[in-house]
Design an enzyme around this catalytic site. Structure first.
Site, short mmCIF file in Angstrom:
data_model
loop_
_atom_site.label_atom_id
_atom_site.label_comp_id
_atom_site.label_asym_id
_atom_site.label_seq_id
_atom_site.Cartn_x
_atom_site.Cartn_y
_atom_site.Cartn_z
N HIS A 1 -25.97 21.58 -11.76
CA HIS A 1 -26.30 22.75 -12.59
C HIS A 1 -25.06 23.54 -13.00
CE1 HIS A 1 -30.78 22.75 -12.19
NE2 HIS A 1 -30.44 21.88 -11.26
N ASP B 1 -19.83 29.05 -17.11
CA ASP B 1 -21.23 28.95 -16.67
C ASP B 1 -21.74 27.56 -17.02
OD1 ASP B 1 -23.67 29.85 -15.66
OD2 ASP B 1 -23.57 31.74 -16.75
C1 GDG Z 1 -27.40 28.17 -12.26
C2 GDG Z 1 -26.12 27.95 -13.08
C3 GDG Z 1 -27.52 27.29 -15.04
C4 GDG Z 1 -32.21 37.10 -13.49
N1 GDG Z 1 -32.47 38.36 -13.14
C5 GDG Z 1 -33.77 38.41 -12.79
C6 GDG Z 1 -34.29 37.14 -12.95
N2 GDG Z 1 -33.31 36.36 -13.38
C7 GDG Z 1 -33.44 34.93 -13.68
C8 GDG Z 1 -33.24 34.73 -15.17
C9 GDG Z 1 -32.71 33.31 -15.23
C10 GDG Z 1 -32.02 33.15 -13.89
O1 GDG Z 1 -32.40 34.21 -13.05
C11 GDG Z 1 -30.50 33.16 -14.02
O2 GDG Z 1 -30.14 31.92 -14.56
P1 GDG Z 1 -28.67 31.60 -15.11
O3 GDG Z 1 -28.73 30.29 -15.82
O4 GDG Z 1 -28.26 32.70 -16.02
O5 GDG Z 1 -27.69 31.61 -13.86
P2 GDG Z 1 -27.62 30.99 -12.34
O6 GDG Z 1 -28.59 31.66 -11.44
O7 GDG Z 1 -26.19 31.12 -11.96
O8 GDG Z 1 -28.03 29.44 -12.45
C12 GDG Z 1 -26.39 28.20 -14.55
C13 GDG Z 1 -28.72 27.38 -14.13
O9 GDG Z 1 -28.37 27.17 -12.77
C14 GDG Z 1 -29.78 26.34 -14.51
O10 GDG Z 1 -29.26 25.06 -14.54
O11 GDG Z 1 -27.90 27.71 -16.34
O12 GDG Z 1 -25.23 27.95 -15.31
O13 GDG Z 1 -25.08 28.80 -12.60
O14 GDG Z 1 -33.76 32.39 -15.31
O15 GDG Z 1 -34.48 34.92 -15.80
N3 GDG Z 1 -35.59 36.87 -12.73
C15 GDG Z 1 -36.39 37.91 -12.30
N4 GDG Z 1 -35.91 39.15 -12.09
C16 GDG Z 1 -34.62 39.46 -12.32
O16 GDG Z 1 -34.20 40.60 -12.10
N5 GDG Z 1 -37.69 37.67 -12.09
#
Ligand code: GDG
Length: 516
Positions: free
Chosen positions: A172, A386
């Site tokens: 990821h 990212d």
């Molecule tokens: C890893 C990789 C890759 C965020 N704040 C809240 C909340 N979120 C959810 C968002 C989103 C997720 O968390 C964050 O996803 P990201 O992709 O931005 O980042 P990582 O957690 O670092 O994920 C990344 C991912 O895996 C998938 O392959 O894209 O690059 O680092 O879905 O919606 N959800 C809730 N409350 C919040 O306050 N419910």
């Protein structure tokens, strides 16, 4: 391994289960987790059914049965926990995974703590533990799909346990270029462990290419051949063949659109806008992590307020910071630094009735998060690096009227798919980000909609079901499962970034693939 075979299932293995177990008095409760991996995979496994293996987030060994059965009823898939003690978790997760692999794979080698050799020993033994739980939970025909940097060695450990099932891996996070990856003292071990899988998926072509270059240089017995037409690379090492390709992860686009139109979300979004007197809202949603570039973002916002006084009292930055890895001292320091900057900037620019930064340190529930997305005029997503960044895609899905602007780091995997409609920035350049904030601010509704529609088209087409389907189809194409080959023969262009995958049928096809 269990003997009585039922239909082939998808067995998903990740560090964490999609929830955290909490002990409340004598009761065991579960709280759904957030994070990119879980947001992406939960809808996929809910559609296919199967098994999710992972750590439940608690060291105590409790009776999880009722809680797990409840989860299975509401999601449609089973869960199996792996128990870890605190030392194991500290060394394997905080140590090797997050003090070494995480910074290194995000090109931040100076943050790596290479010197604790216990970390590596623990990484291997915990990966072995995961493999043992998988071995005890599967049927012979199950396909095992391991996820992310914490569990790279699970495949190799499964092979040592003589498991014959098909095994695949998806990373990821980014894969670094050779000059960075080669700093890792265990570099050959990690590459050889990856080469035990039948298929390795990366987020972008660039990540896959970095991996192939590392294999070409370091693993002398491996022969890599790129199949240009199919956009995969075959790696032959002795009698073992591994396929590597890129599969940019997506979101459940339709789910986000329909949830964002629920009356509760619409009302909350309206309330948010009104409470900020309909000023333009810039939104940042980031896990507390140095890779997300939060301090650079705040400095860029400060610069924008300095360079463009027209923004004063007309714009608000809402920065949501989601608690993460709070046991690590470095993360606590980072939080203090962010809070210091927020108060410094607010102290510098606040005027009666206008505080430029609204800062929230909390995990929001889904409808609150969607309301913030909908209320925001501009999303400011500026990670230093990212794998993909789902927040960027989720924001665009919820802007159903198309009236929003995405400012996106060129170092997020999502930039590959959004480049036609996003304002791309170099997150290290405070001036570049500040200028793009102003460009977004003055952009009119027609321009915003034109750009936003381009991103929405790509995010909708390459959704999470397309991602899972492409991965599984590629897996079957290059393995010897005749039943699934038959379906594969009817479908063309299964490799990412090809243009004519029919996404309207992606979730249907996904279910078919898993024999439902
Ligand atoms: C890893 C990789 C890759 C965020 N704040 C809240 C909340 N979120 C959810 C968002 C989103 C997720 O968390 C964050 O996803 P990201 O992709 O931005 O980042 P990582 O957690 O670092 O994920 C990344 C991912 O895996 C998938 O392959 O894209 O690059 O680092 O879905 O919606 N959800 C809730 N409350 C919040 O306050 N419910």
């Amino acid at each position: 391994m269990k003997r009585n075979q039922v239909n082939s299932r998808l067995v998903l293995v990740s560090n964490r289960l999609p929830f955290t177990v909490i002990k409340s008095g004598s009761e065991v409760k579960i709280r759904p987790s957030t994070g990119g991996l879980i947001t992406a995979i939960n809808p996929v496994l809910s559609k296919s059914g199967g098994l999710w293996v992972g750590w439940p987030g608690i060291f105590e060994q409790l009776d999880f049965d009722d809680a797990f059965t409840h989860w299975q009823k509401s999601t449609g898939y089973k869960v199996q926990s792996v128990s870890l003690d605190k030392d194991e978790h500290d060394n394997f997760y905080h140590g090797f995974s997050n003090e070494i692999l995480w910074p290194l794979f995000h090109d931040l080698q100076s943050r790596c703590n290479f010197f604790n050799t216990d970390y590596w020993t623990s990484y291997i033994s915990v990966n072995r533990k995961f493999a043992e739980v998988v071995e005890q939970s599967i049927f012979p025909n199950d396909r095992i799909w391991v996820h992310d940097y914490q569990l790279i060695n699970v495949g190799q450990e499964l092979k040592k346990l003589k498991i014959k099932s098909k095994i695949a891996f998806f990373l990821h996070i980014p894969f670094p270029p050779p000059d960075i990856f080669f700093k890792l003292p265990w570099r050959e071990n990690i590459l050889n462990a990856l080469l035990e899988y039948d298929l390795i998926g990366f987020q972008t072509y660039h990540d896959k290419n970095n991996f192939i270059q590392c294999v070409r240089i370091l693993i002398k017995q491996a022969h890599c051949s790129s199949l240009r037409k199919e956009k995969v690379t075959k790696i032959q090492k002795s009698s073992k063949q591994t396929i590597a390709s890129h599969f940019p992860i997506g979101i459940d686009y339709r789910g986000f659109v329909s949830d964002s139109l629920q009356s509760e979300v619409l009302k909350q979004a309206k309330d948010i806008r009104e409470s900020f007197l309909n000023r333009q809202i810039i939104l940042g949603v980031d896990r507390l992590d140095y890779t997300k570039g939060i301090t650079c973002k705040l400095e860029a916002f400060r610069k924008a307020l300095k360079l463009f006084p027209q923004l004063h009292q007309k714009i608000i930055l809402i920065q949501i910071l989601v608690p993460s890895r709070k046991d690590i001292p470095e993360y606590r320091l980072m939080k203090s630094e962010i809070e210091r900057l927020v108060s410094e900037i607010n102290g510098e620019f606040t005027k009666p009735g206008w505080v430029p930064i609204n800062y929230i340190f909390n995990t929001l529930n889904r409808s609150e998060l969607l309301a913030y997305y909908r209320a925001a005029d501009i999303a400011l997503v500026t990670p230093l690096k990212d794998g993909m960044n789902l927040v960027a895609k989720e924001y665009c899905a919820t802007k159903t009227d198309g009236n929003g602007v995405l400012i996106l780091s060129e170092f997020a995997g999502a930039a590959d798919q959004s480049h036609l409609g996003a304002l791309l920035v170099n997150p290290y350049s405070i001036e570049d980000v500040a200028n793009k904030i102003y460009v977004a601010f003055v952009m009119n509704k027609t321009e915003r909609q034109a750009y936003m529609r381009k991103i929405q088209k790509a995010v909708k087409r390459y959704d999470v079901f397309w991602w899972a389907n492409s991965f599984l189809k590629t897996w079957e194409t290059y393995s010897c499962d005749s039943k699934l080959k038959l379906i594969e023969n009817k479908t063309k262009n299964l490799i990412p970034n090809t243009s004519n995958t029919n996404n309207n049928s992606s979730s249907k096809m996904f279910i078919k693939l898993l024999g439902k």
